[in-house]
Design a protein around this motif. Structure first.
Motif, PDB file in Angstrom:
ATOM      1  N   SER A  10     158.133  95.146  22.784  1.00 24.69           N
ATOM      2  CA  SER A  10     157.659  94.280  23.869  1.00 24.69           C
ATOM      3  C   SER A  10     156.159  94.395  24.119  1.00 24.69           C
ATOM      4  O   SER A  10     155.564  93.485  24.695  1.00 24.69           O
ATOM      5  N   LEU A  11     155.546  95.478  23.679  1.00 21.90           N
ATOM      6  CA  LEU A  11     154.089  95.574  23.829  1.00 21.90           C
ATOM      7  C   LEU A  11     153.367  94.477  23.040  1.00 21.90           C
ATOM      8  O   LEU A  11     152.228  94.144  23.347  1.00 21.90           O
ATOM      9  N   ILE A  12     154.027  93.901  22.056  1.00 25.46           N
ATOM     10  CA  ILE A  12     153.401  92.819  21.290  1.00 25.46           C
ATOM     11  C   ILE A  12     153.077  91.643  22.199  1.00 25.46           C
ATOM     12  O   ILE A  12     152.000  91.071  22.127  1.00 25.46           O
ATOM     13  N   TRP A  13     153.992  91.281  23.085  1.00 24.81           N
ATOM     14  CA  TRP A  13     153.755  90.115  23.949  1.00 24.81           C
ATOM     15  C   TRP A  13     153.400  90.471  25.387  1.00 24.81           C
ATOM     16  O   TRP A  13     152.971  89.607  26.137  1.00 24.81           O
ATOM     17  N   VAL A  65     150.984  95.060  16.847  1.00 24.48           N
ATOM     18  CA  VAL A  65     149.608  94.894  17.285  1.00 24.48           C
ATOM     19  C   VAL A  65     149.057  96.243  17.749  1.00 24.48           C
ATOM     20  O   VAL A  65     149.800  97.089  18.241  1.00 24.48           O
ATOM     21  N   ALA A  66     147.769  96.410  17.557  1.00 23.20           N
ATOM     22  CA  ALA A  66     147.078  97.616  18.015  1.00 23.20           C
ATOM     23  C   ALA A  66     146.109  97.216  19.107  1.00 23.20           C
ATOM     24  O   ALA A  66     145.351  96.251  18.955  1.00 23.20           O
ATOM     25  N   TYR A  67     146.166  97.939  20.217  1.00 21.92           N
ATOM     26  CA  TYR A  67     145.283  97.681  21.353  1.00 21.92           C
ATOM     27  C   TYR A  67     144.231  98.775  21.432  1.00 21.92           C
ATOM     28  O   TYR A  67     144.565  99.958  21.419  1.00 21.92           O
ATOM     29  N   LYS A  68     142.985  98.359  21.526  1.00 27.07           N
ATOM     30  CA  LYS A  68     141.876  99.301  21.681  1.00 27.07           C
ATOM     31  C   LYS A  68     141.567  99.414  23.170  1.00 27.07           C
ATOM     32  O   LYS A  68     141.249  98.421  23.829  1.00 27.07           O
ATOM     33  N   VAL A  69     141.686 100.639  23.688  1.00 28.77           N
ATOM     34  CA  VAL A  69     141.426 100.900  25.101  1.00 28.77           C
ATOM     35  C   VAL A  69     140.236 101.849  25.179  1.00 28.77           C
ATOM     36  O   VAL A  69     140.291 102.962  24.659  1.00 28.77           O
ATOM     37  N   TYR A  81     150.597 104.203  32.744  1.00 27.96           N
ATOM     38  CA  TYR A  81     151.470 103.033  32.699  1.00 27.96           C
ATOM     39  C   TYR A  81     152.505 103.168  31.577  1.00 27.96           C
ATOM     40  O   TYR A  81     153.700 102.935  31.781  1.00 27.96           O
ATOM     41  N   LEU A  82     152.062 103.568  30.402  1.00 29.09           N
ATOM     42  CA  LEU A  82     152.956 103.693  29.252  1.00 29.09           C
ATOM     43  C   LEU A  82     153.974 104.825  29.425  1.00 29.09           C
ATOM     44  O   LEU A  82     155.106 104.714  28.961  1.00 29.09           O
ATOM     45  N   GLU A  83     153.585 105.900  30.114  1.00 36.93           N
ATOM     46  CA  GLU A  83     154.530 106.992  30.375  1.00 36.93           C
ATOM     47  C   GLU A  83     155.712 106.494  31.195  1.00 36.93           C
ATOM     48  O   GLU A  83     156.855 106.881  30.954  1.00 36.93           O
ATOM     49  N   VAL A  84     155.458 105.624  32.159  1.00 31.17           N
ATOM     50  CA  VAL A  84     156.527 105.059  32.979  1.00 31.17           C
ATOM     51  C   VAL A  84     157.314 104.032  32.181  1.00 31.17           C
ATOM     52  O   VAL A  84     158.548 104.068  32.135  1.00 31.17           O
ATOM     53  N   ARG A  85     156.613 103.133  31.528  1.00 29.45           N
ATOM     54  CA  ARG A  85     157.268 102.035  30.805  1.00 29.45           C
ATOM     55  C   ARG A  85     158.094 102.515  29.625  1.00 29.45           C
ATOM     56  O   ARG A  85     159.171 101.995  29.348  1.00 29.45           O
ATOM     57  N   GLU A  86     157.603 103.497  28.912  1.00 26.91           N
ATOM     58  CA  GLU A  86     158.253 103.952  27.683  1.00 26.91           C
ATOM     59  C   GLU A  86     159.007 105.265  27.869  1.00 26.91           C
ATOM     60  O   GLU A  86     159.334 105.922  26.887  1.00 26.91           O
ATOM     61  N   LYS A  87     159.336 105.620  29.086  1.00 30.08           N
ATOM     62  CA  LYS A  87     159.903 106.949  29.363  1.00 30.08           C
ATOM     63  C   LYS A  87     161.189 107.254  28.614  1.00 30.08           C
ATOM     64  O   LYS A  87     161.469 108.385  28.302  1.00 30.08           O
ATOM     65  N   GLN A  88     161.986 106.251  28.304  1.00 32.51           N
ATOM     66  CA  GLN A  88     163.252 106.524  27.637  1.00 32.51           C
ATOM     67  C   GLN A  88     163.091 106.730  26.140  1.00 32.51           C
ATOM     68  O   GLN A  88     164.027 107.155  25.482  1.00 32.51           O
ATOM     69  N   TYR A  89     161.938 106.426  25.569  1.00 33.34           N
ATOM     70  CA  TYR A  89     161.822 106.470  24.119  1.00 33.34           C
ATOM     71  C   TYR A  89     161.805 107.860  23.538  1.00 33.34           C
ATOM     72  O   TYR A  89     161.870 108.019  22.338  1.00 33.34           O
ATOM     73  N   VAL A 122     165.296  90.266  22.698  1.00 34.10           N
ATOM     74  CA  VAL A 122     165.459  89.997  21.264  1.00 34.10           C
ATOM     75  C   VAL A 122     164.759  88.699  20.890  1.00 34.10           C
ATOM     76  O   VAL A 122     164.018  88.630  19.903  1.00 34.10           O
ATOM     77  N   PHE A 123     164.982  87.652  21.688  1.00 37.08           N
ATOM     78  CA  PHE A 123     164.386  86.348  21.387  1.00 37.08           C
ATOM     79  C   PHE A 123     162.860  86.372  21.535  1.00 37.08           C
ATOM     80  O   PHE A 123     162.146  85.761  20.737  1.00 37.08           O
ATOM     81  N   GLN A 124     162.357  87.090  22.540  1.00 38.42           N
ATOM     82  CA  GLN A 124     160.903  87.201  22.709  1.00 38.42           C
ATOM     83  C   GLN A 124     160.276  87.988  21.569  1.00 38.42           C
ATOM     84  O   GLN A 124     159.185  87.654  21.108  1.00 38.42           O
ATOM     85  N   LEU A 125     160.964  89.034  21.108  1.00 36.42           N
ATOM     86  CA  LEU A 125     160.451  89.807  19.982  1.00 36.42           C
ATOM     87  C   LEU A 125     160.417  88.947  18.725  1.00 36.42           C
ATOM     88  O   LEU A 125     159.418  88.944  17.996  1.00 36.42           O
ATOM     89  N   GLU A 126     161.476  88.207  18.485  1.00 36.77           N
ATOM     90  CA  GLU A 126     161.517  87.303  17.335  1.00 36.77           C
ATOM     91  C   GLU A 126     160.348  86.311  17.393  1.00 36.77           C
ATOM     92  O   GLU A 126     159.624  86.122  16.407  1.00 36.77           O
ATOM     93  N   LYS A 127     160.150  85.685  18.537  1.00 31.78           N
ATOM     94  CA  LYS A 127     159.071  84.700  18.715  1.00 31.78           C
ATOM     95  C   LYS A 127     157.692  85.337  18.525  1.00 31.78           C
ATOM     96  O   LYS A 127     156.820  84.777  17.852  1.00 31.78           O
ATOM     97  N   ALA A 128     157.495  86.514  19.108  1.00 34.26           N
ATOM     98  CA  ALA A 128     156.199  87.196  18.998  1.00 34.26           C
ATOM     99  C   ALA A 128     155.895  87.578  17.559  1.00 34.26           C
ATOM    100  O   ALA A 128     154.753  87.444  17.097  1.00 34.26           O
ATOM    101  N   LEU A 129     156.909  88.050  16.828  1.00 35.85           N
ATOM    102  CA  LEU A 129     156.701  88.423  15.431  1.00 35.85           C
ATOM    103  C   LEU A 129     156.387  87.199  14.580  1.00 35.85           C
ATOM    104  O   LEU A 129     155.503  87.249  13.720  1.00 35.85           O
ATOM    105  N   LEU A 130     157.094  86.103  14.816  1.00 35.80           N
ATOM    106  CA  LEU A 130     156.815  84.876  14.065  1.00 35.80           C
ATOM    107  C   LEU A 130     155.401  84.372  14.356  1.00 35.80           C
ATOM    108  O   LEU A 130     154.712  83.885  13.458  1.00 35.80           O
ATOM    109  N   LYS A 131     154.973  84.525  15.596  1.00 34.23           N
ATOM    110  CA  LYS A 131     153.609  84.126  15.974  1.00 34.23           C
ATOM    111  C   LYS A 131     152.566  84.956  15.216  1.00 34.23           C
ATOM    112  O   LYS A 131     151.492  84.467  14.885  1.00 34.23           O
ATOM    113  N   LEU A 132     152.922  86.217  14.914  1.00 31.66           N
ATOM    114  CA  LEU A 132     152.030  87.086  14.127  1.00 31.66           C
ATOM    115  C   LEU A 132     152.101  86.758  12.636  1.00 31.66           C
ATOM    116  O   LEU A 132     151.321  87.272  11.847  1.00 31.66           O
ATOM    117  N   GLY A 133     153.074  85.937  12.258  1.00 34.26           N
ATOM    118  CA  GLY A 133     153.282  85.628  10.847  1.00 34.26           C
ATOM    119  C   GLY A 133     154.192  86.627  10.162  1.00 34.26           C
ATOM    120  O   GLY A 133     154.214  86.733   8.941  1.00 34.26           O
TER     121      GLY A 133
END
Length: 161
Positions: A10-13, A65-69, A81-89, A122-133
């Motif tokens: 989901s970080l892609i979109w 995608v890679a994000y430069k911060v 933010y990522l510690e909260v969002r990705e805590k289950q990973y 699932v559908f958003q991931l599919e769409k985002a990946l297709l948008k990336l080619g």
């Protein structure tokens, strides 16, 4: 120093943090799998959804995608933010290396959490990946299987394995 964050789900979109640059890229030796149970975003503790995680796999490439911060303050905000969002990973489910795909399908079709229905992920991931080619075979096949299940068509064993 700069922080680079690689998004493969989901970080892609939806990054959710300030970044200076966003680059399409990949990592070698890994692929995306729906082995992660989501009880806080795309499901509940009673009915977990499924989101992607990475699994080592020789010869595979995982696009994202890679994000430069840059800047100490932006880096700290992004990491918090990522510690909260990705805590289950960091919590793998028992025997996650051999999930029952039909069970995953049922979870994806029916699970819903504060971030919305799991099928939308699932559908958003599919769409985002297709948008990336990128045509990630696993994601595309799962998205199609979910669409078929939602439309009420019967699935053959080969479609859910």
């Amino acid at each position: 120093m700069v922080l680079w964050v690689f998004g493969y789900g989901s970080l892609i979109w939806k990054a959710g943090f300030h970044y200076d640059d966003r680059l399409i890229g990949f990592i070698k030796g890994y692929h995306r799998v729906f082995y992660q149970g989501s009880t806080d975003h795309r499901g509940t503790p009673e009915y977990p959804g499924r989101t992607v995680t990475l699994e080592p796999c020789d010869g595979e490439v995982c696009w994202g995608v890679a994000y430069k911060v840059s800047g100490e303050e932006d880096e700290q905000i992004a990491l918090t933010y990522l510690e909260v969002r990705e805590k289950q990973y960091d919590m793998q489910e028992p025997d996650a290396s051999t999930p029952a795909v039909s069970g995953i399908l049922v979870q994806i079709v029916h699970a819903e959490g504060p971030s919305g229905p799991n099928r939308d992920y699932v559908f958003q991931l599919e769409k985002a990946l297709l948008k990336l080619g990128c045509e990630d075979k696993h994601v595309m096949e799962l998205a199609e299987t979910v669409r078929q299940k939602l439309s009420g068509r019967e699935l053959t064993n080969s479609q859910v394995e």
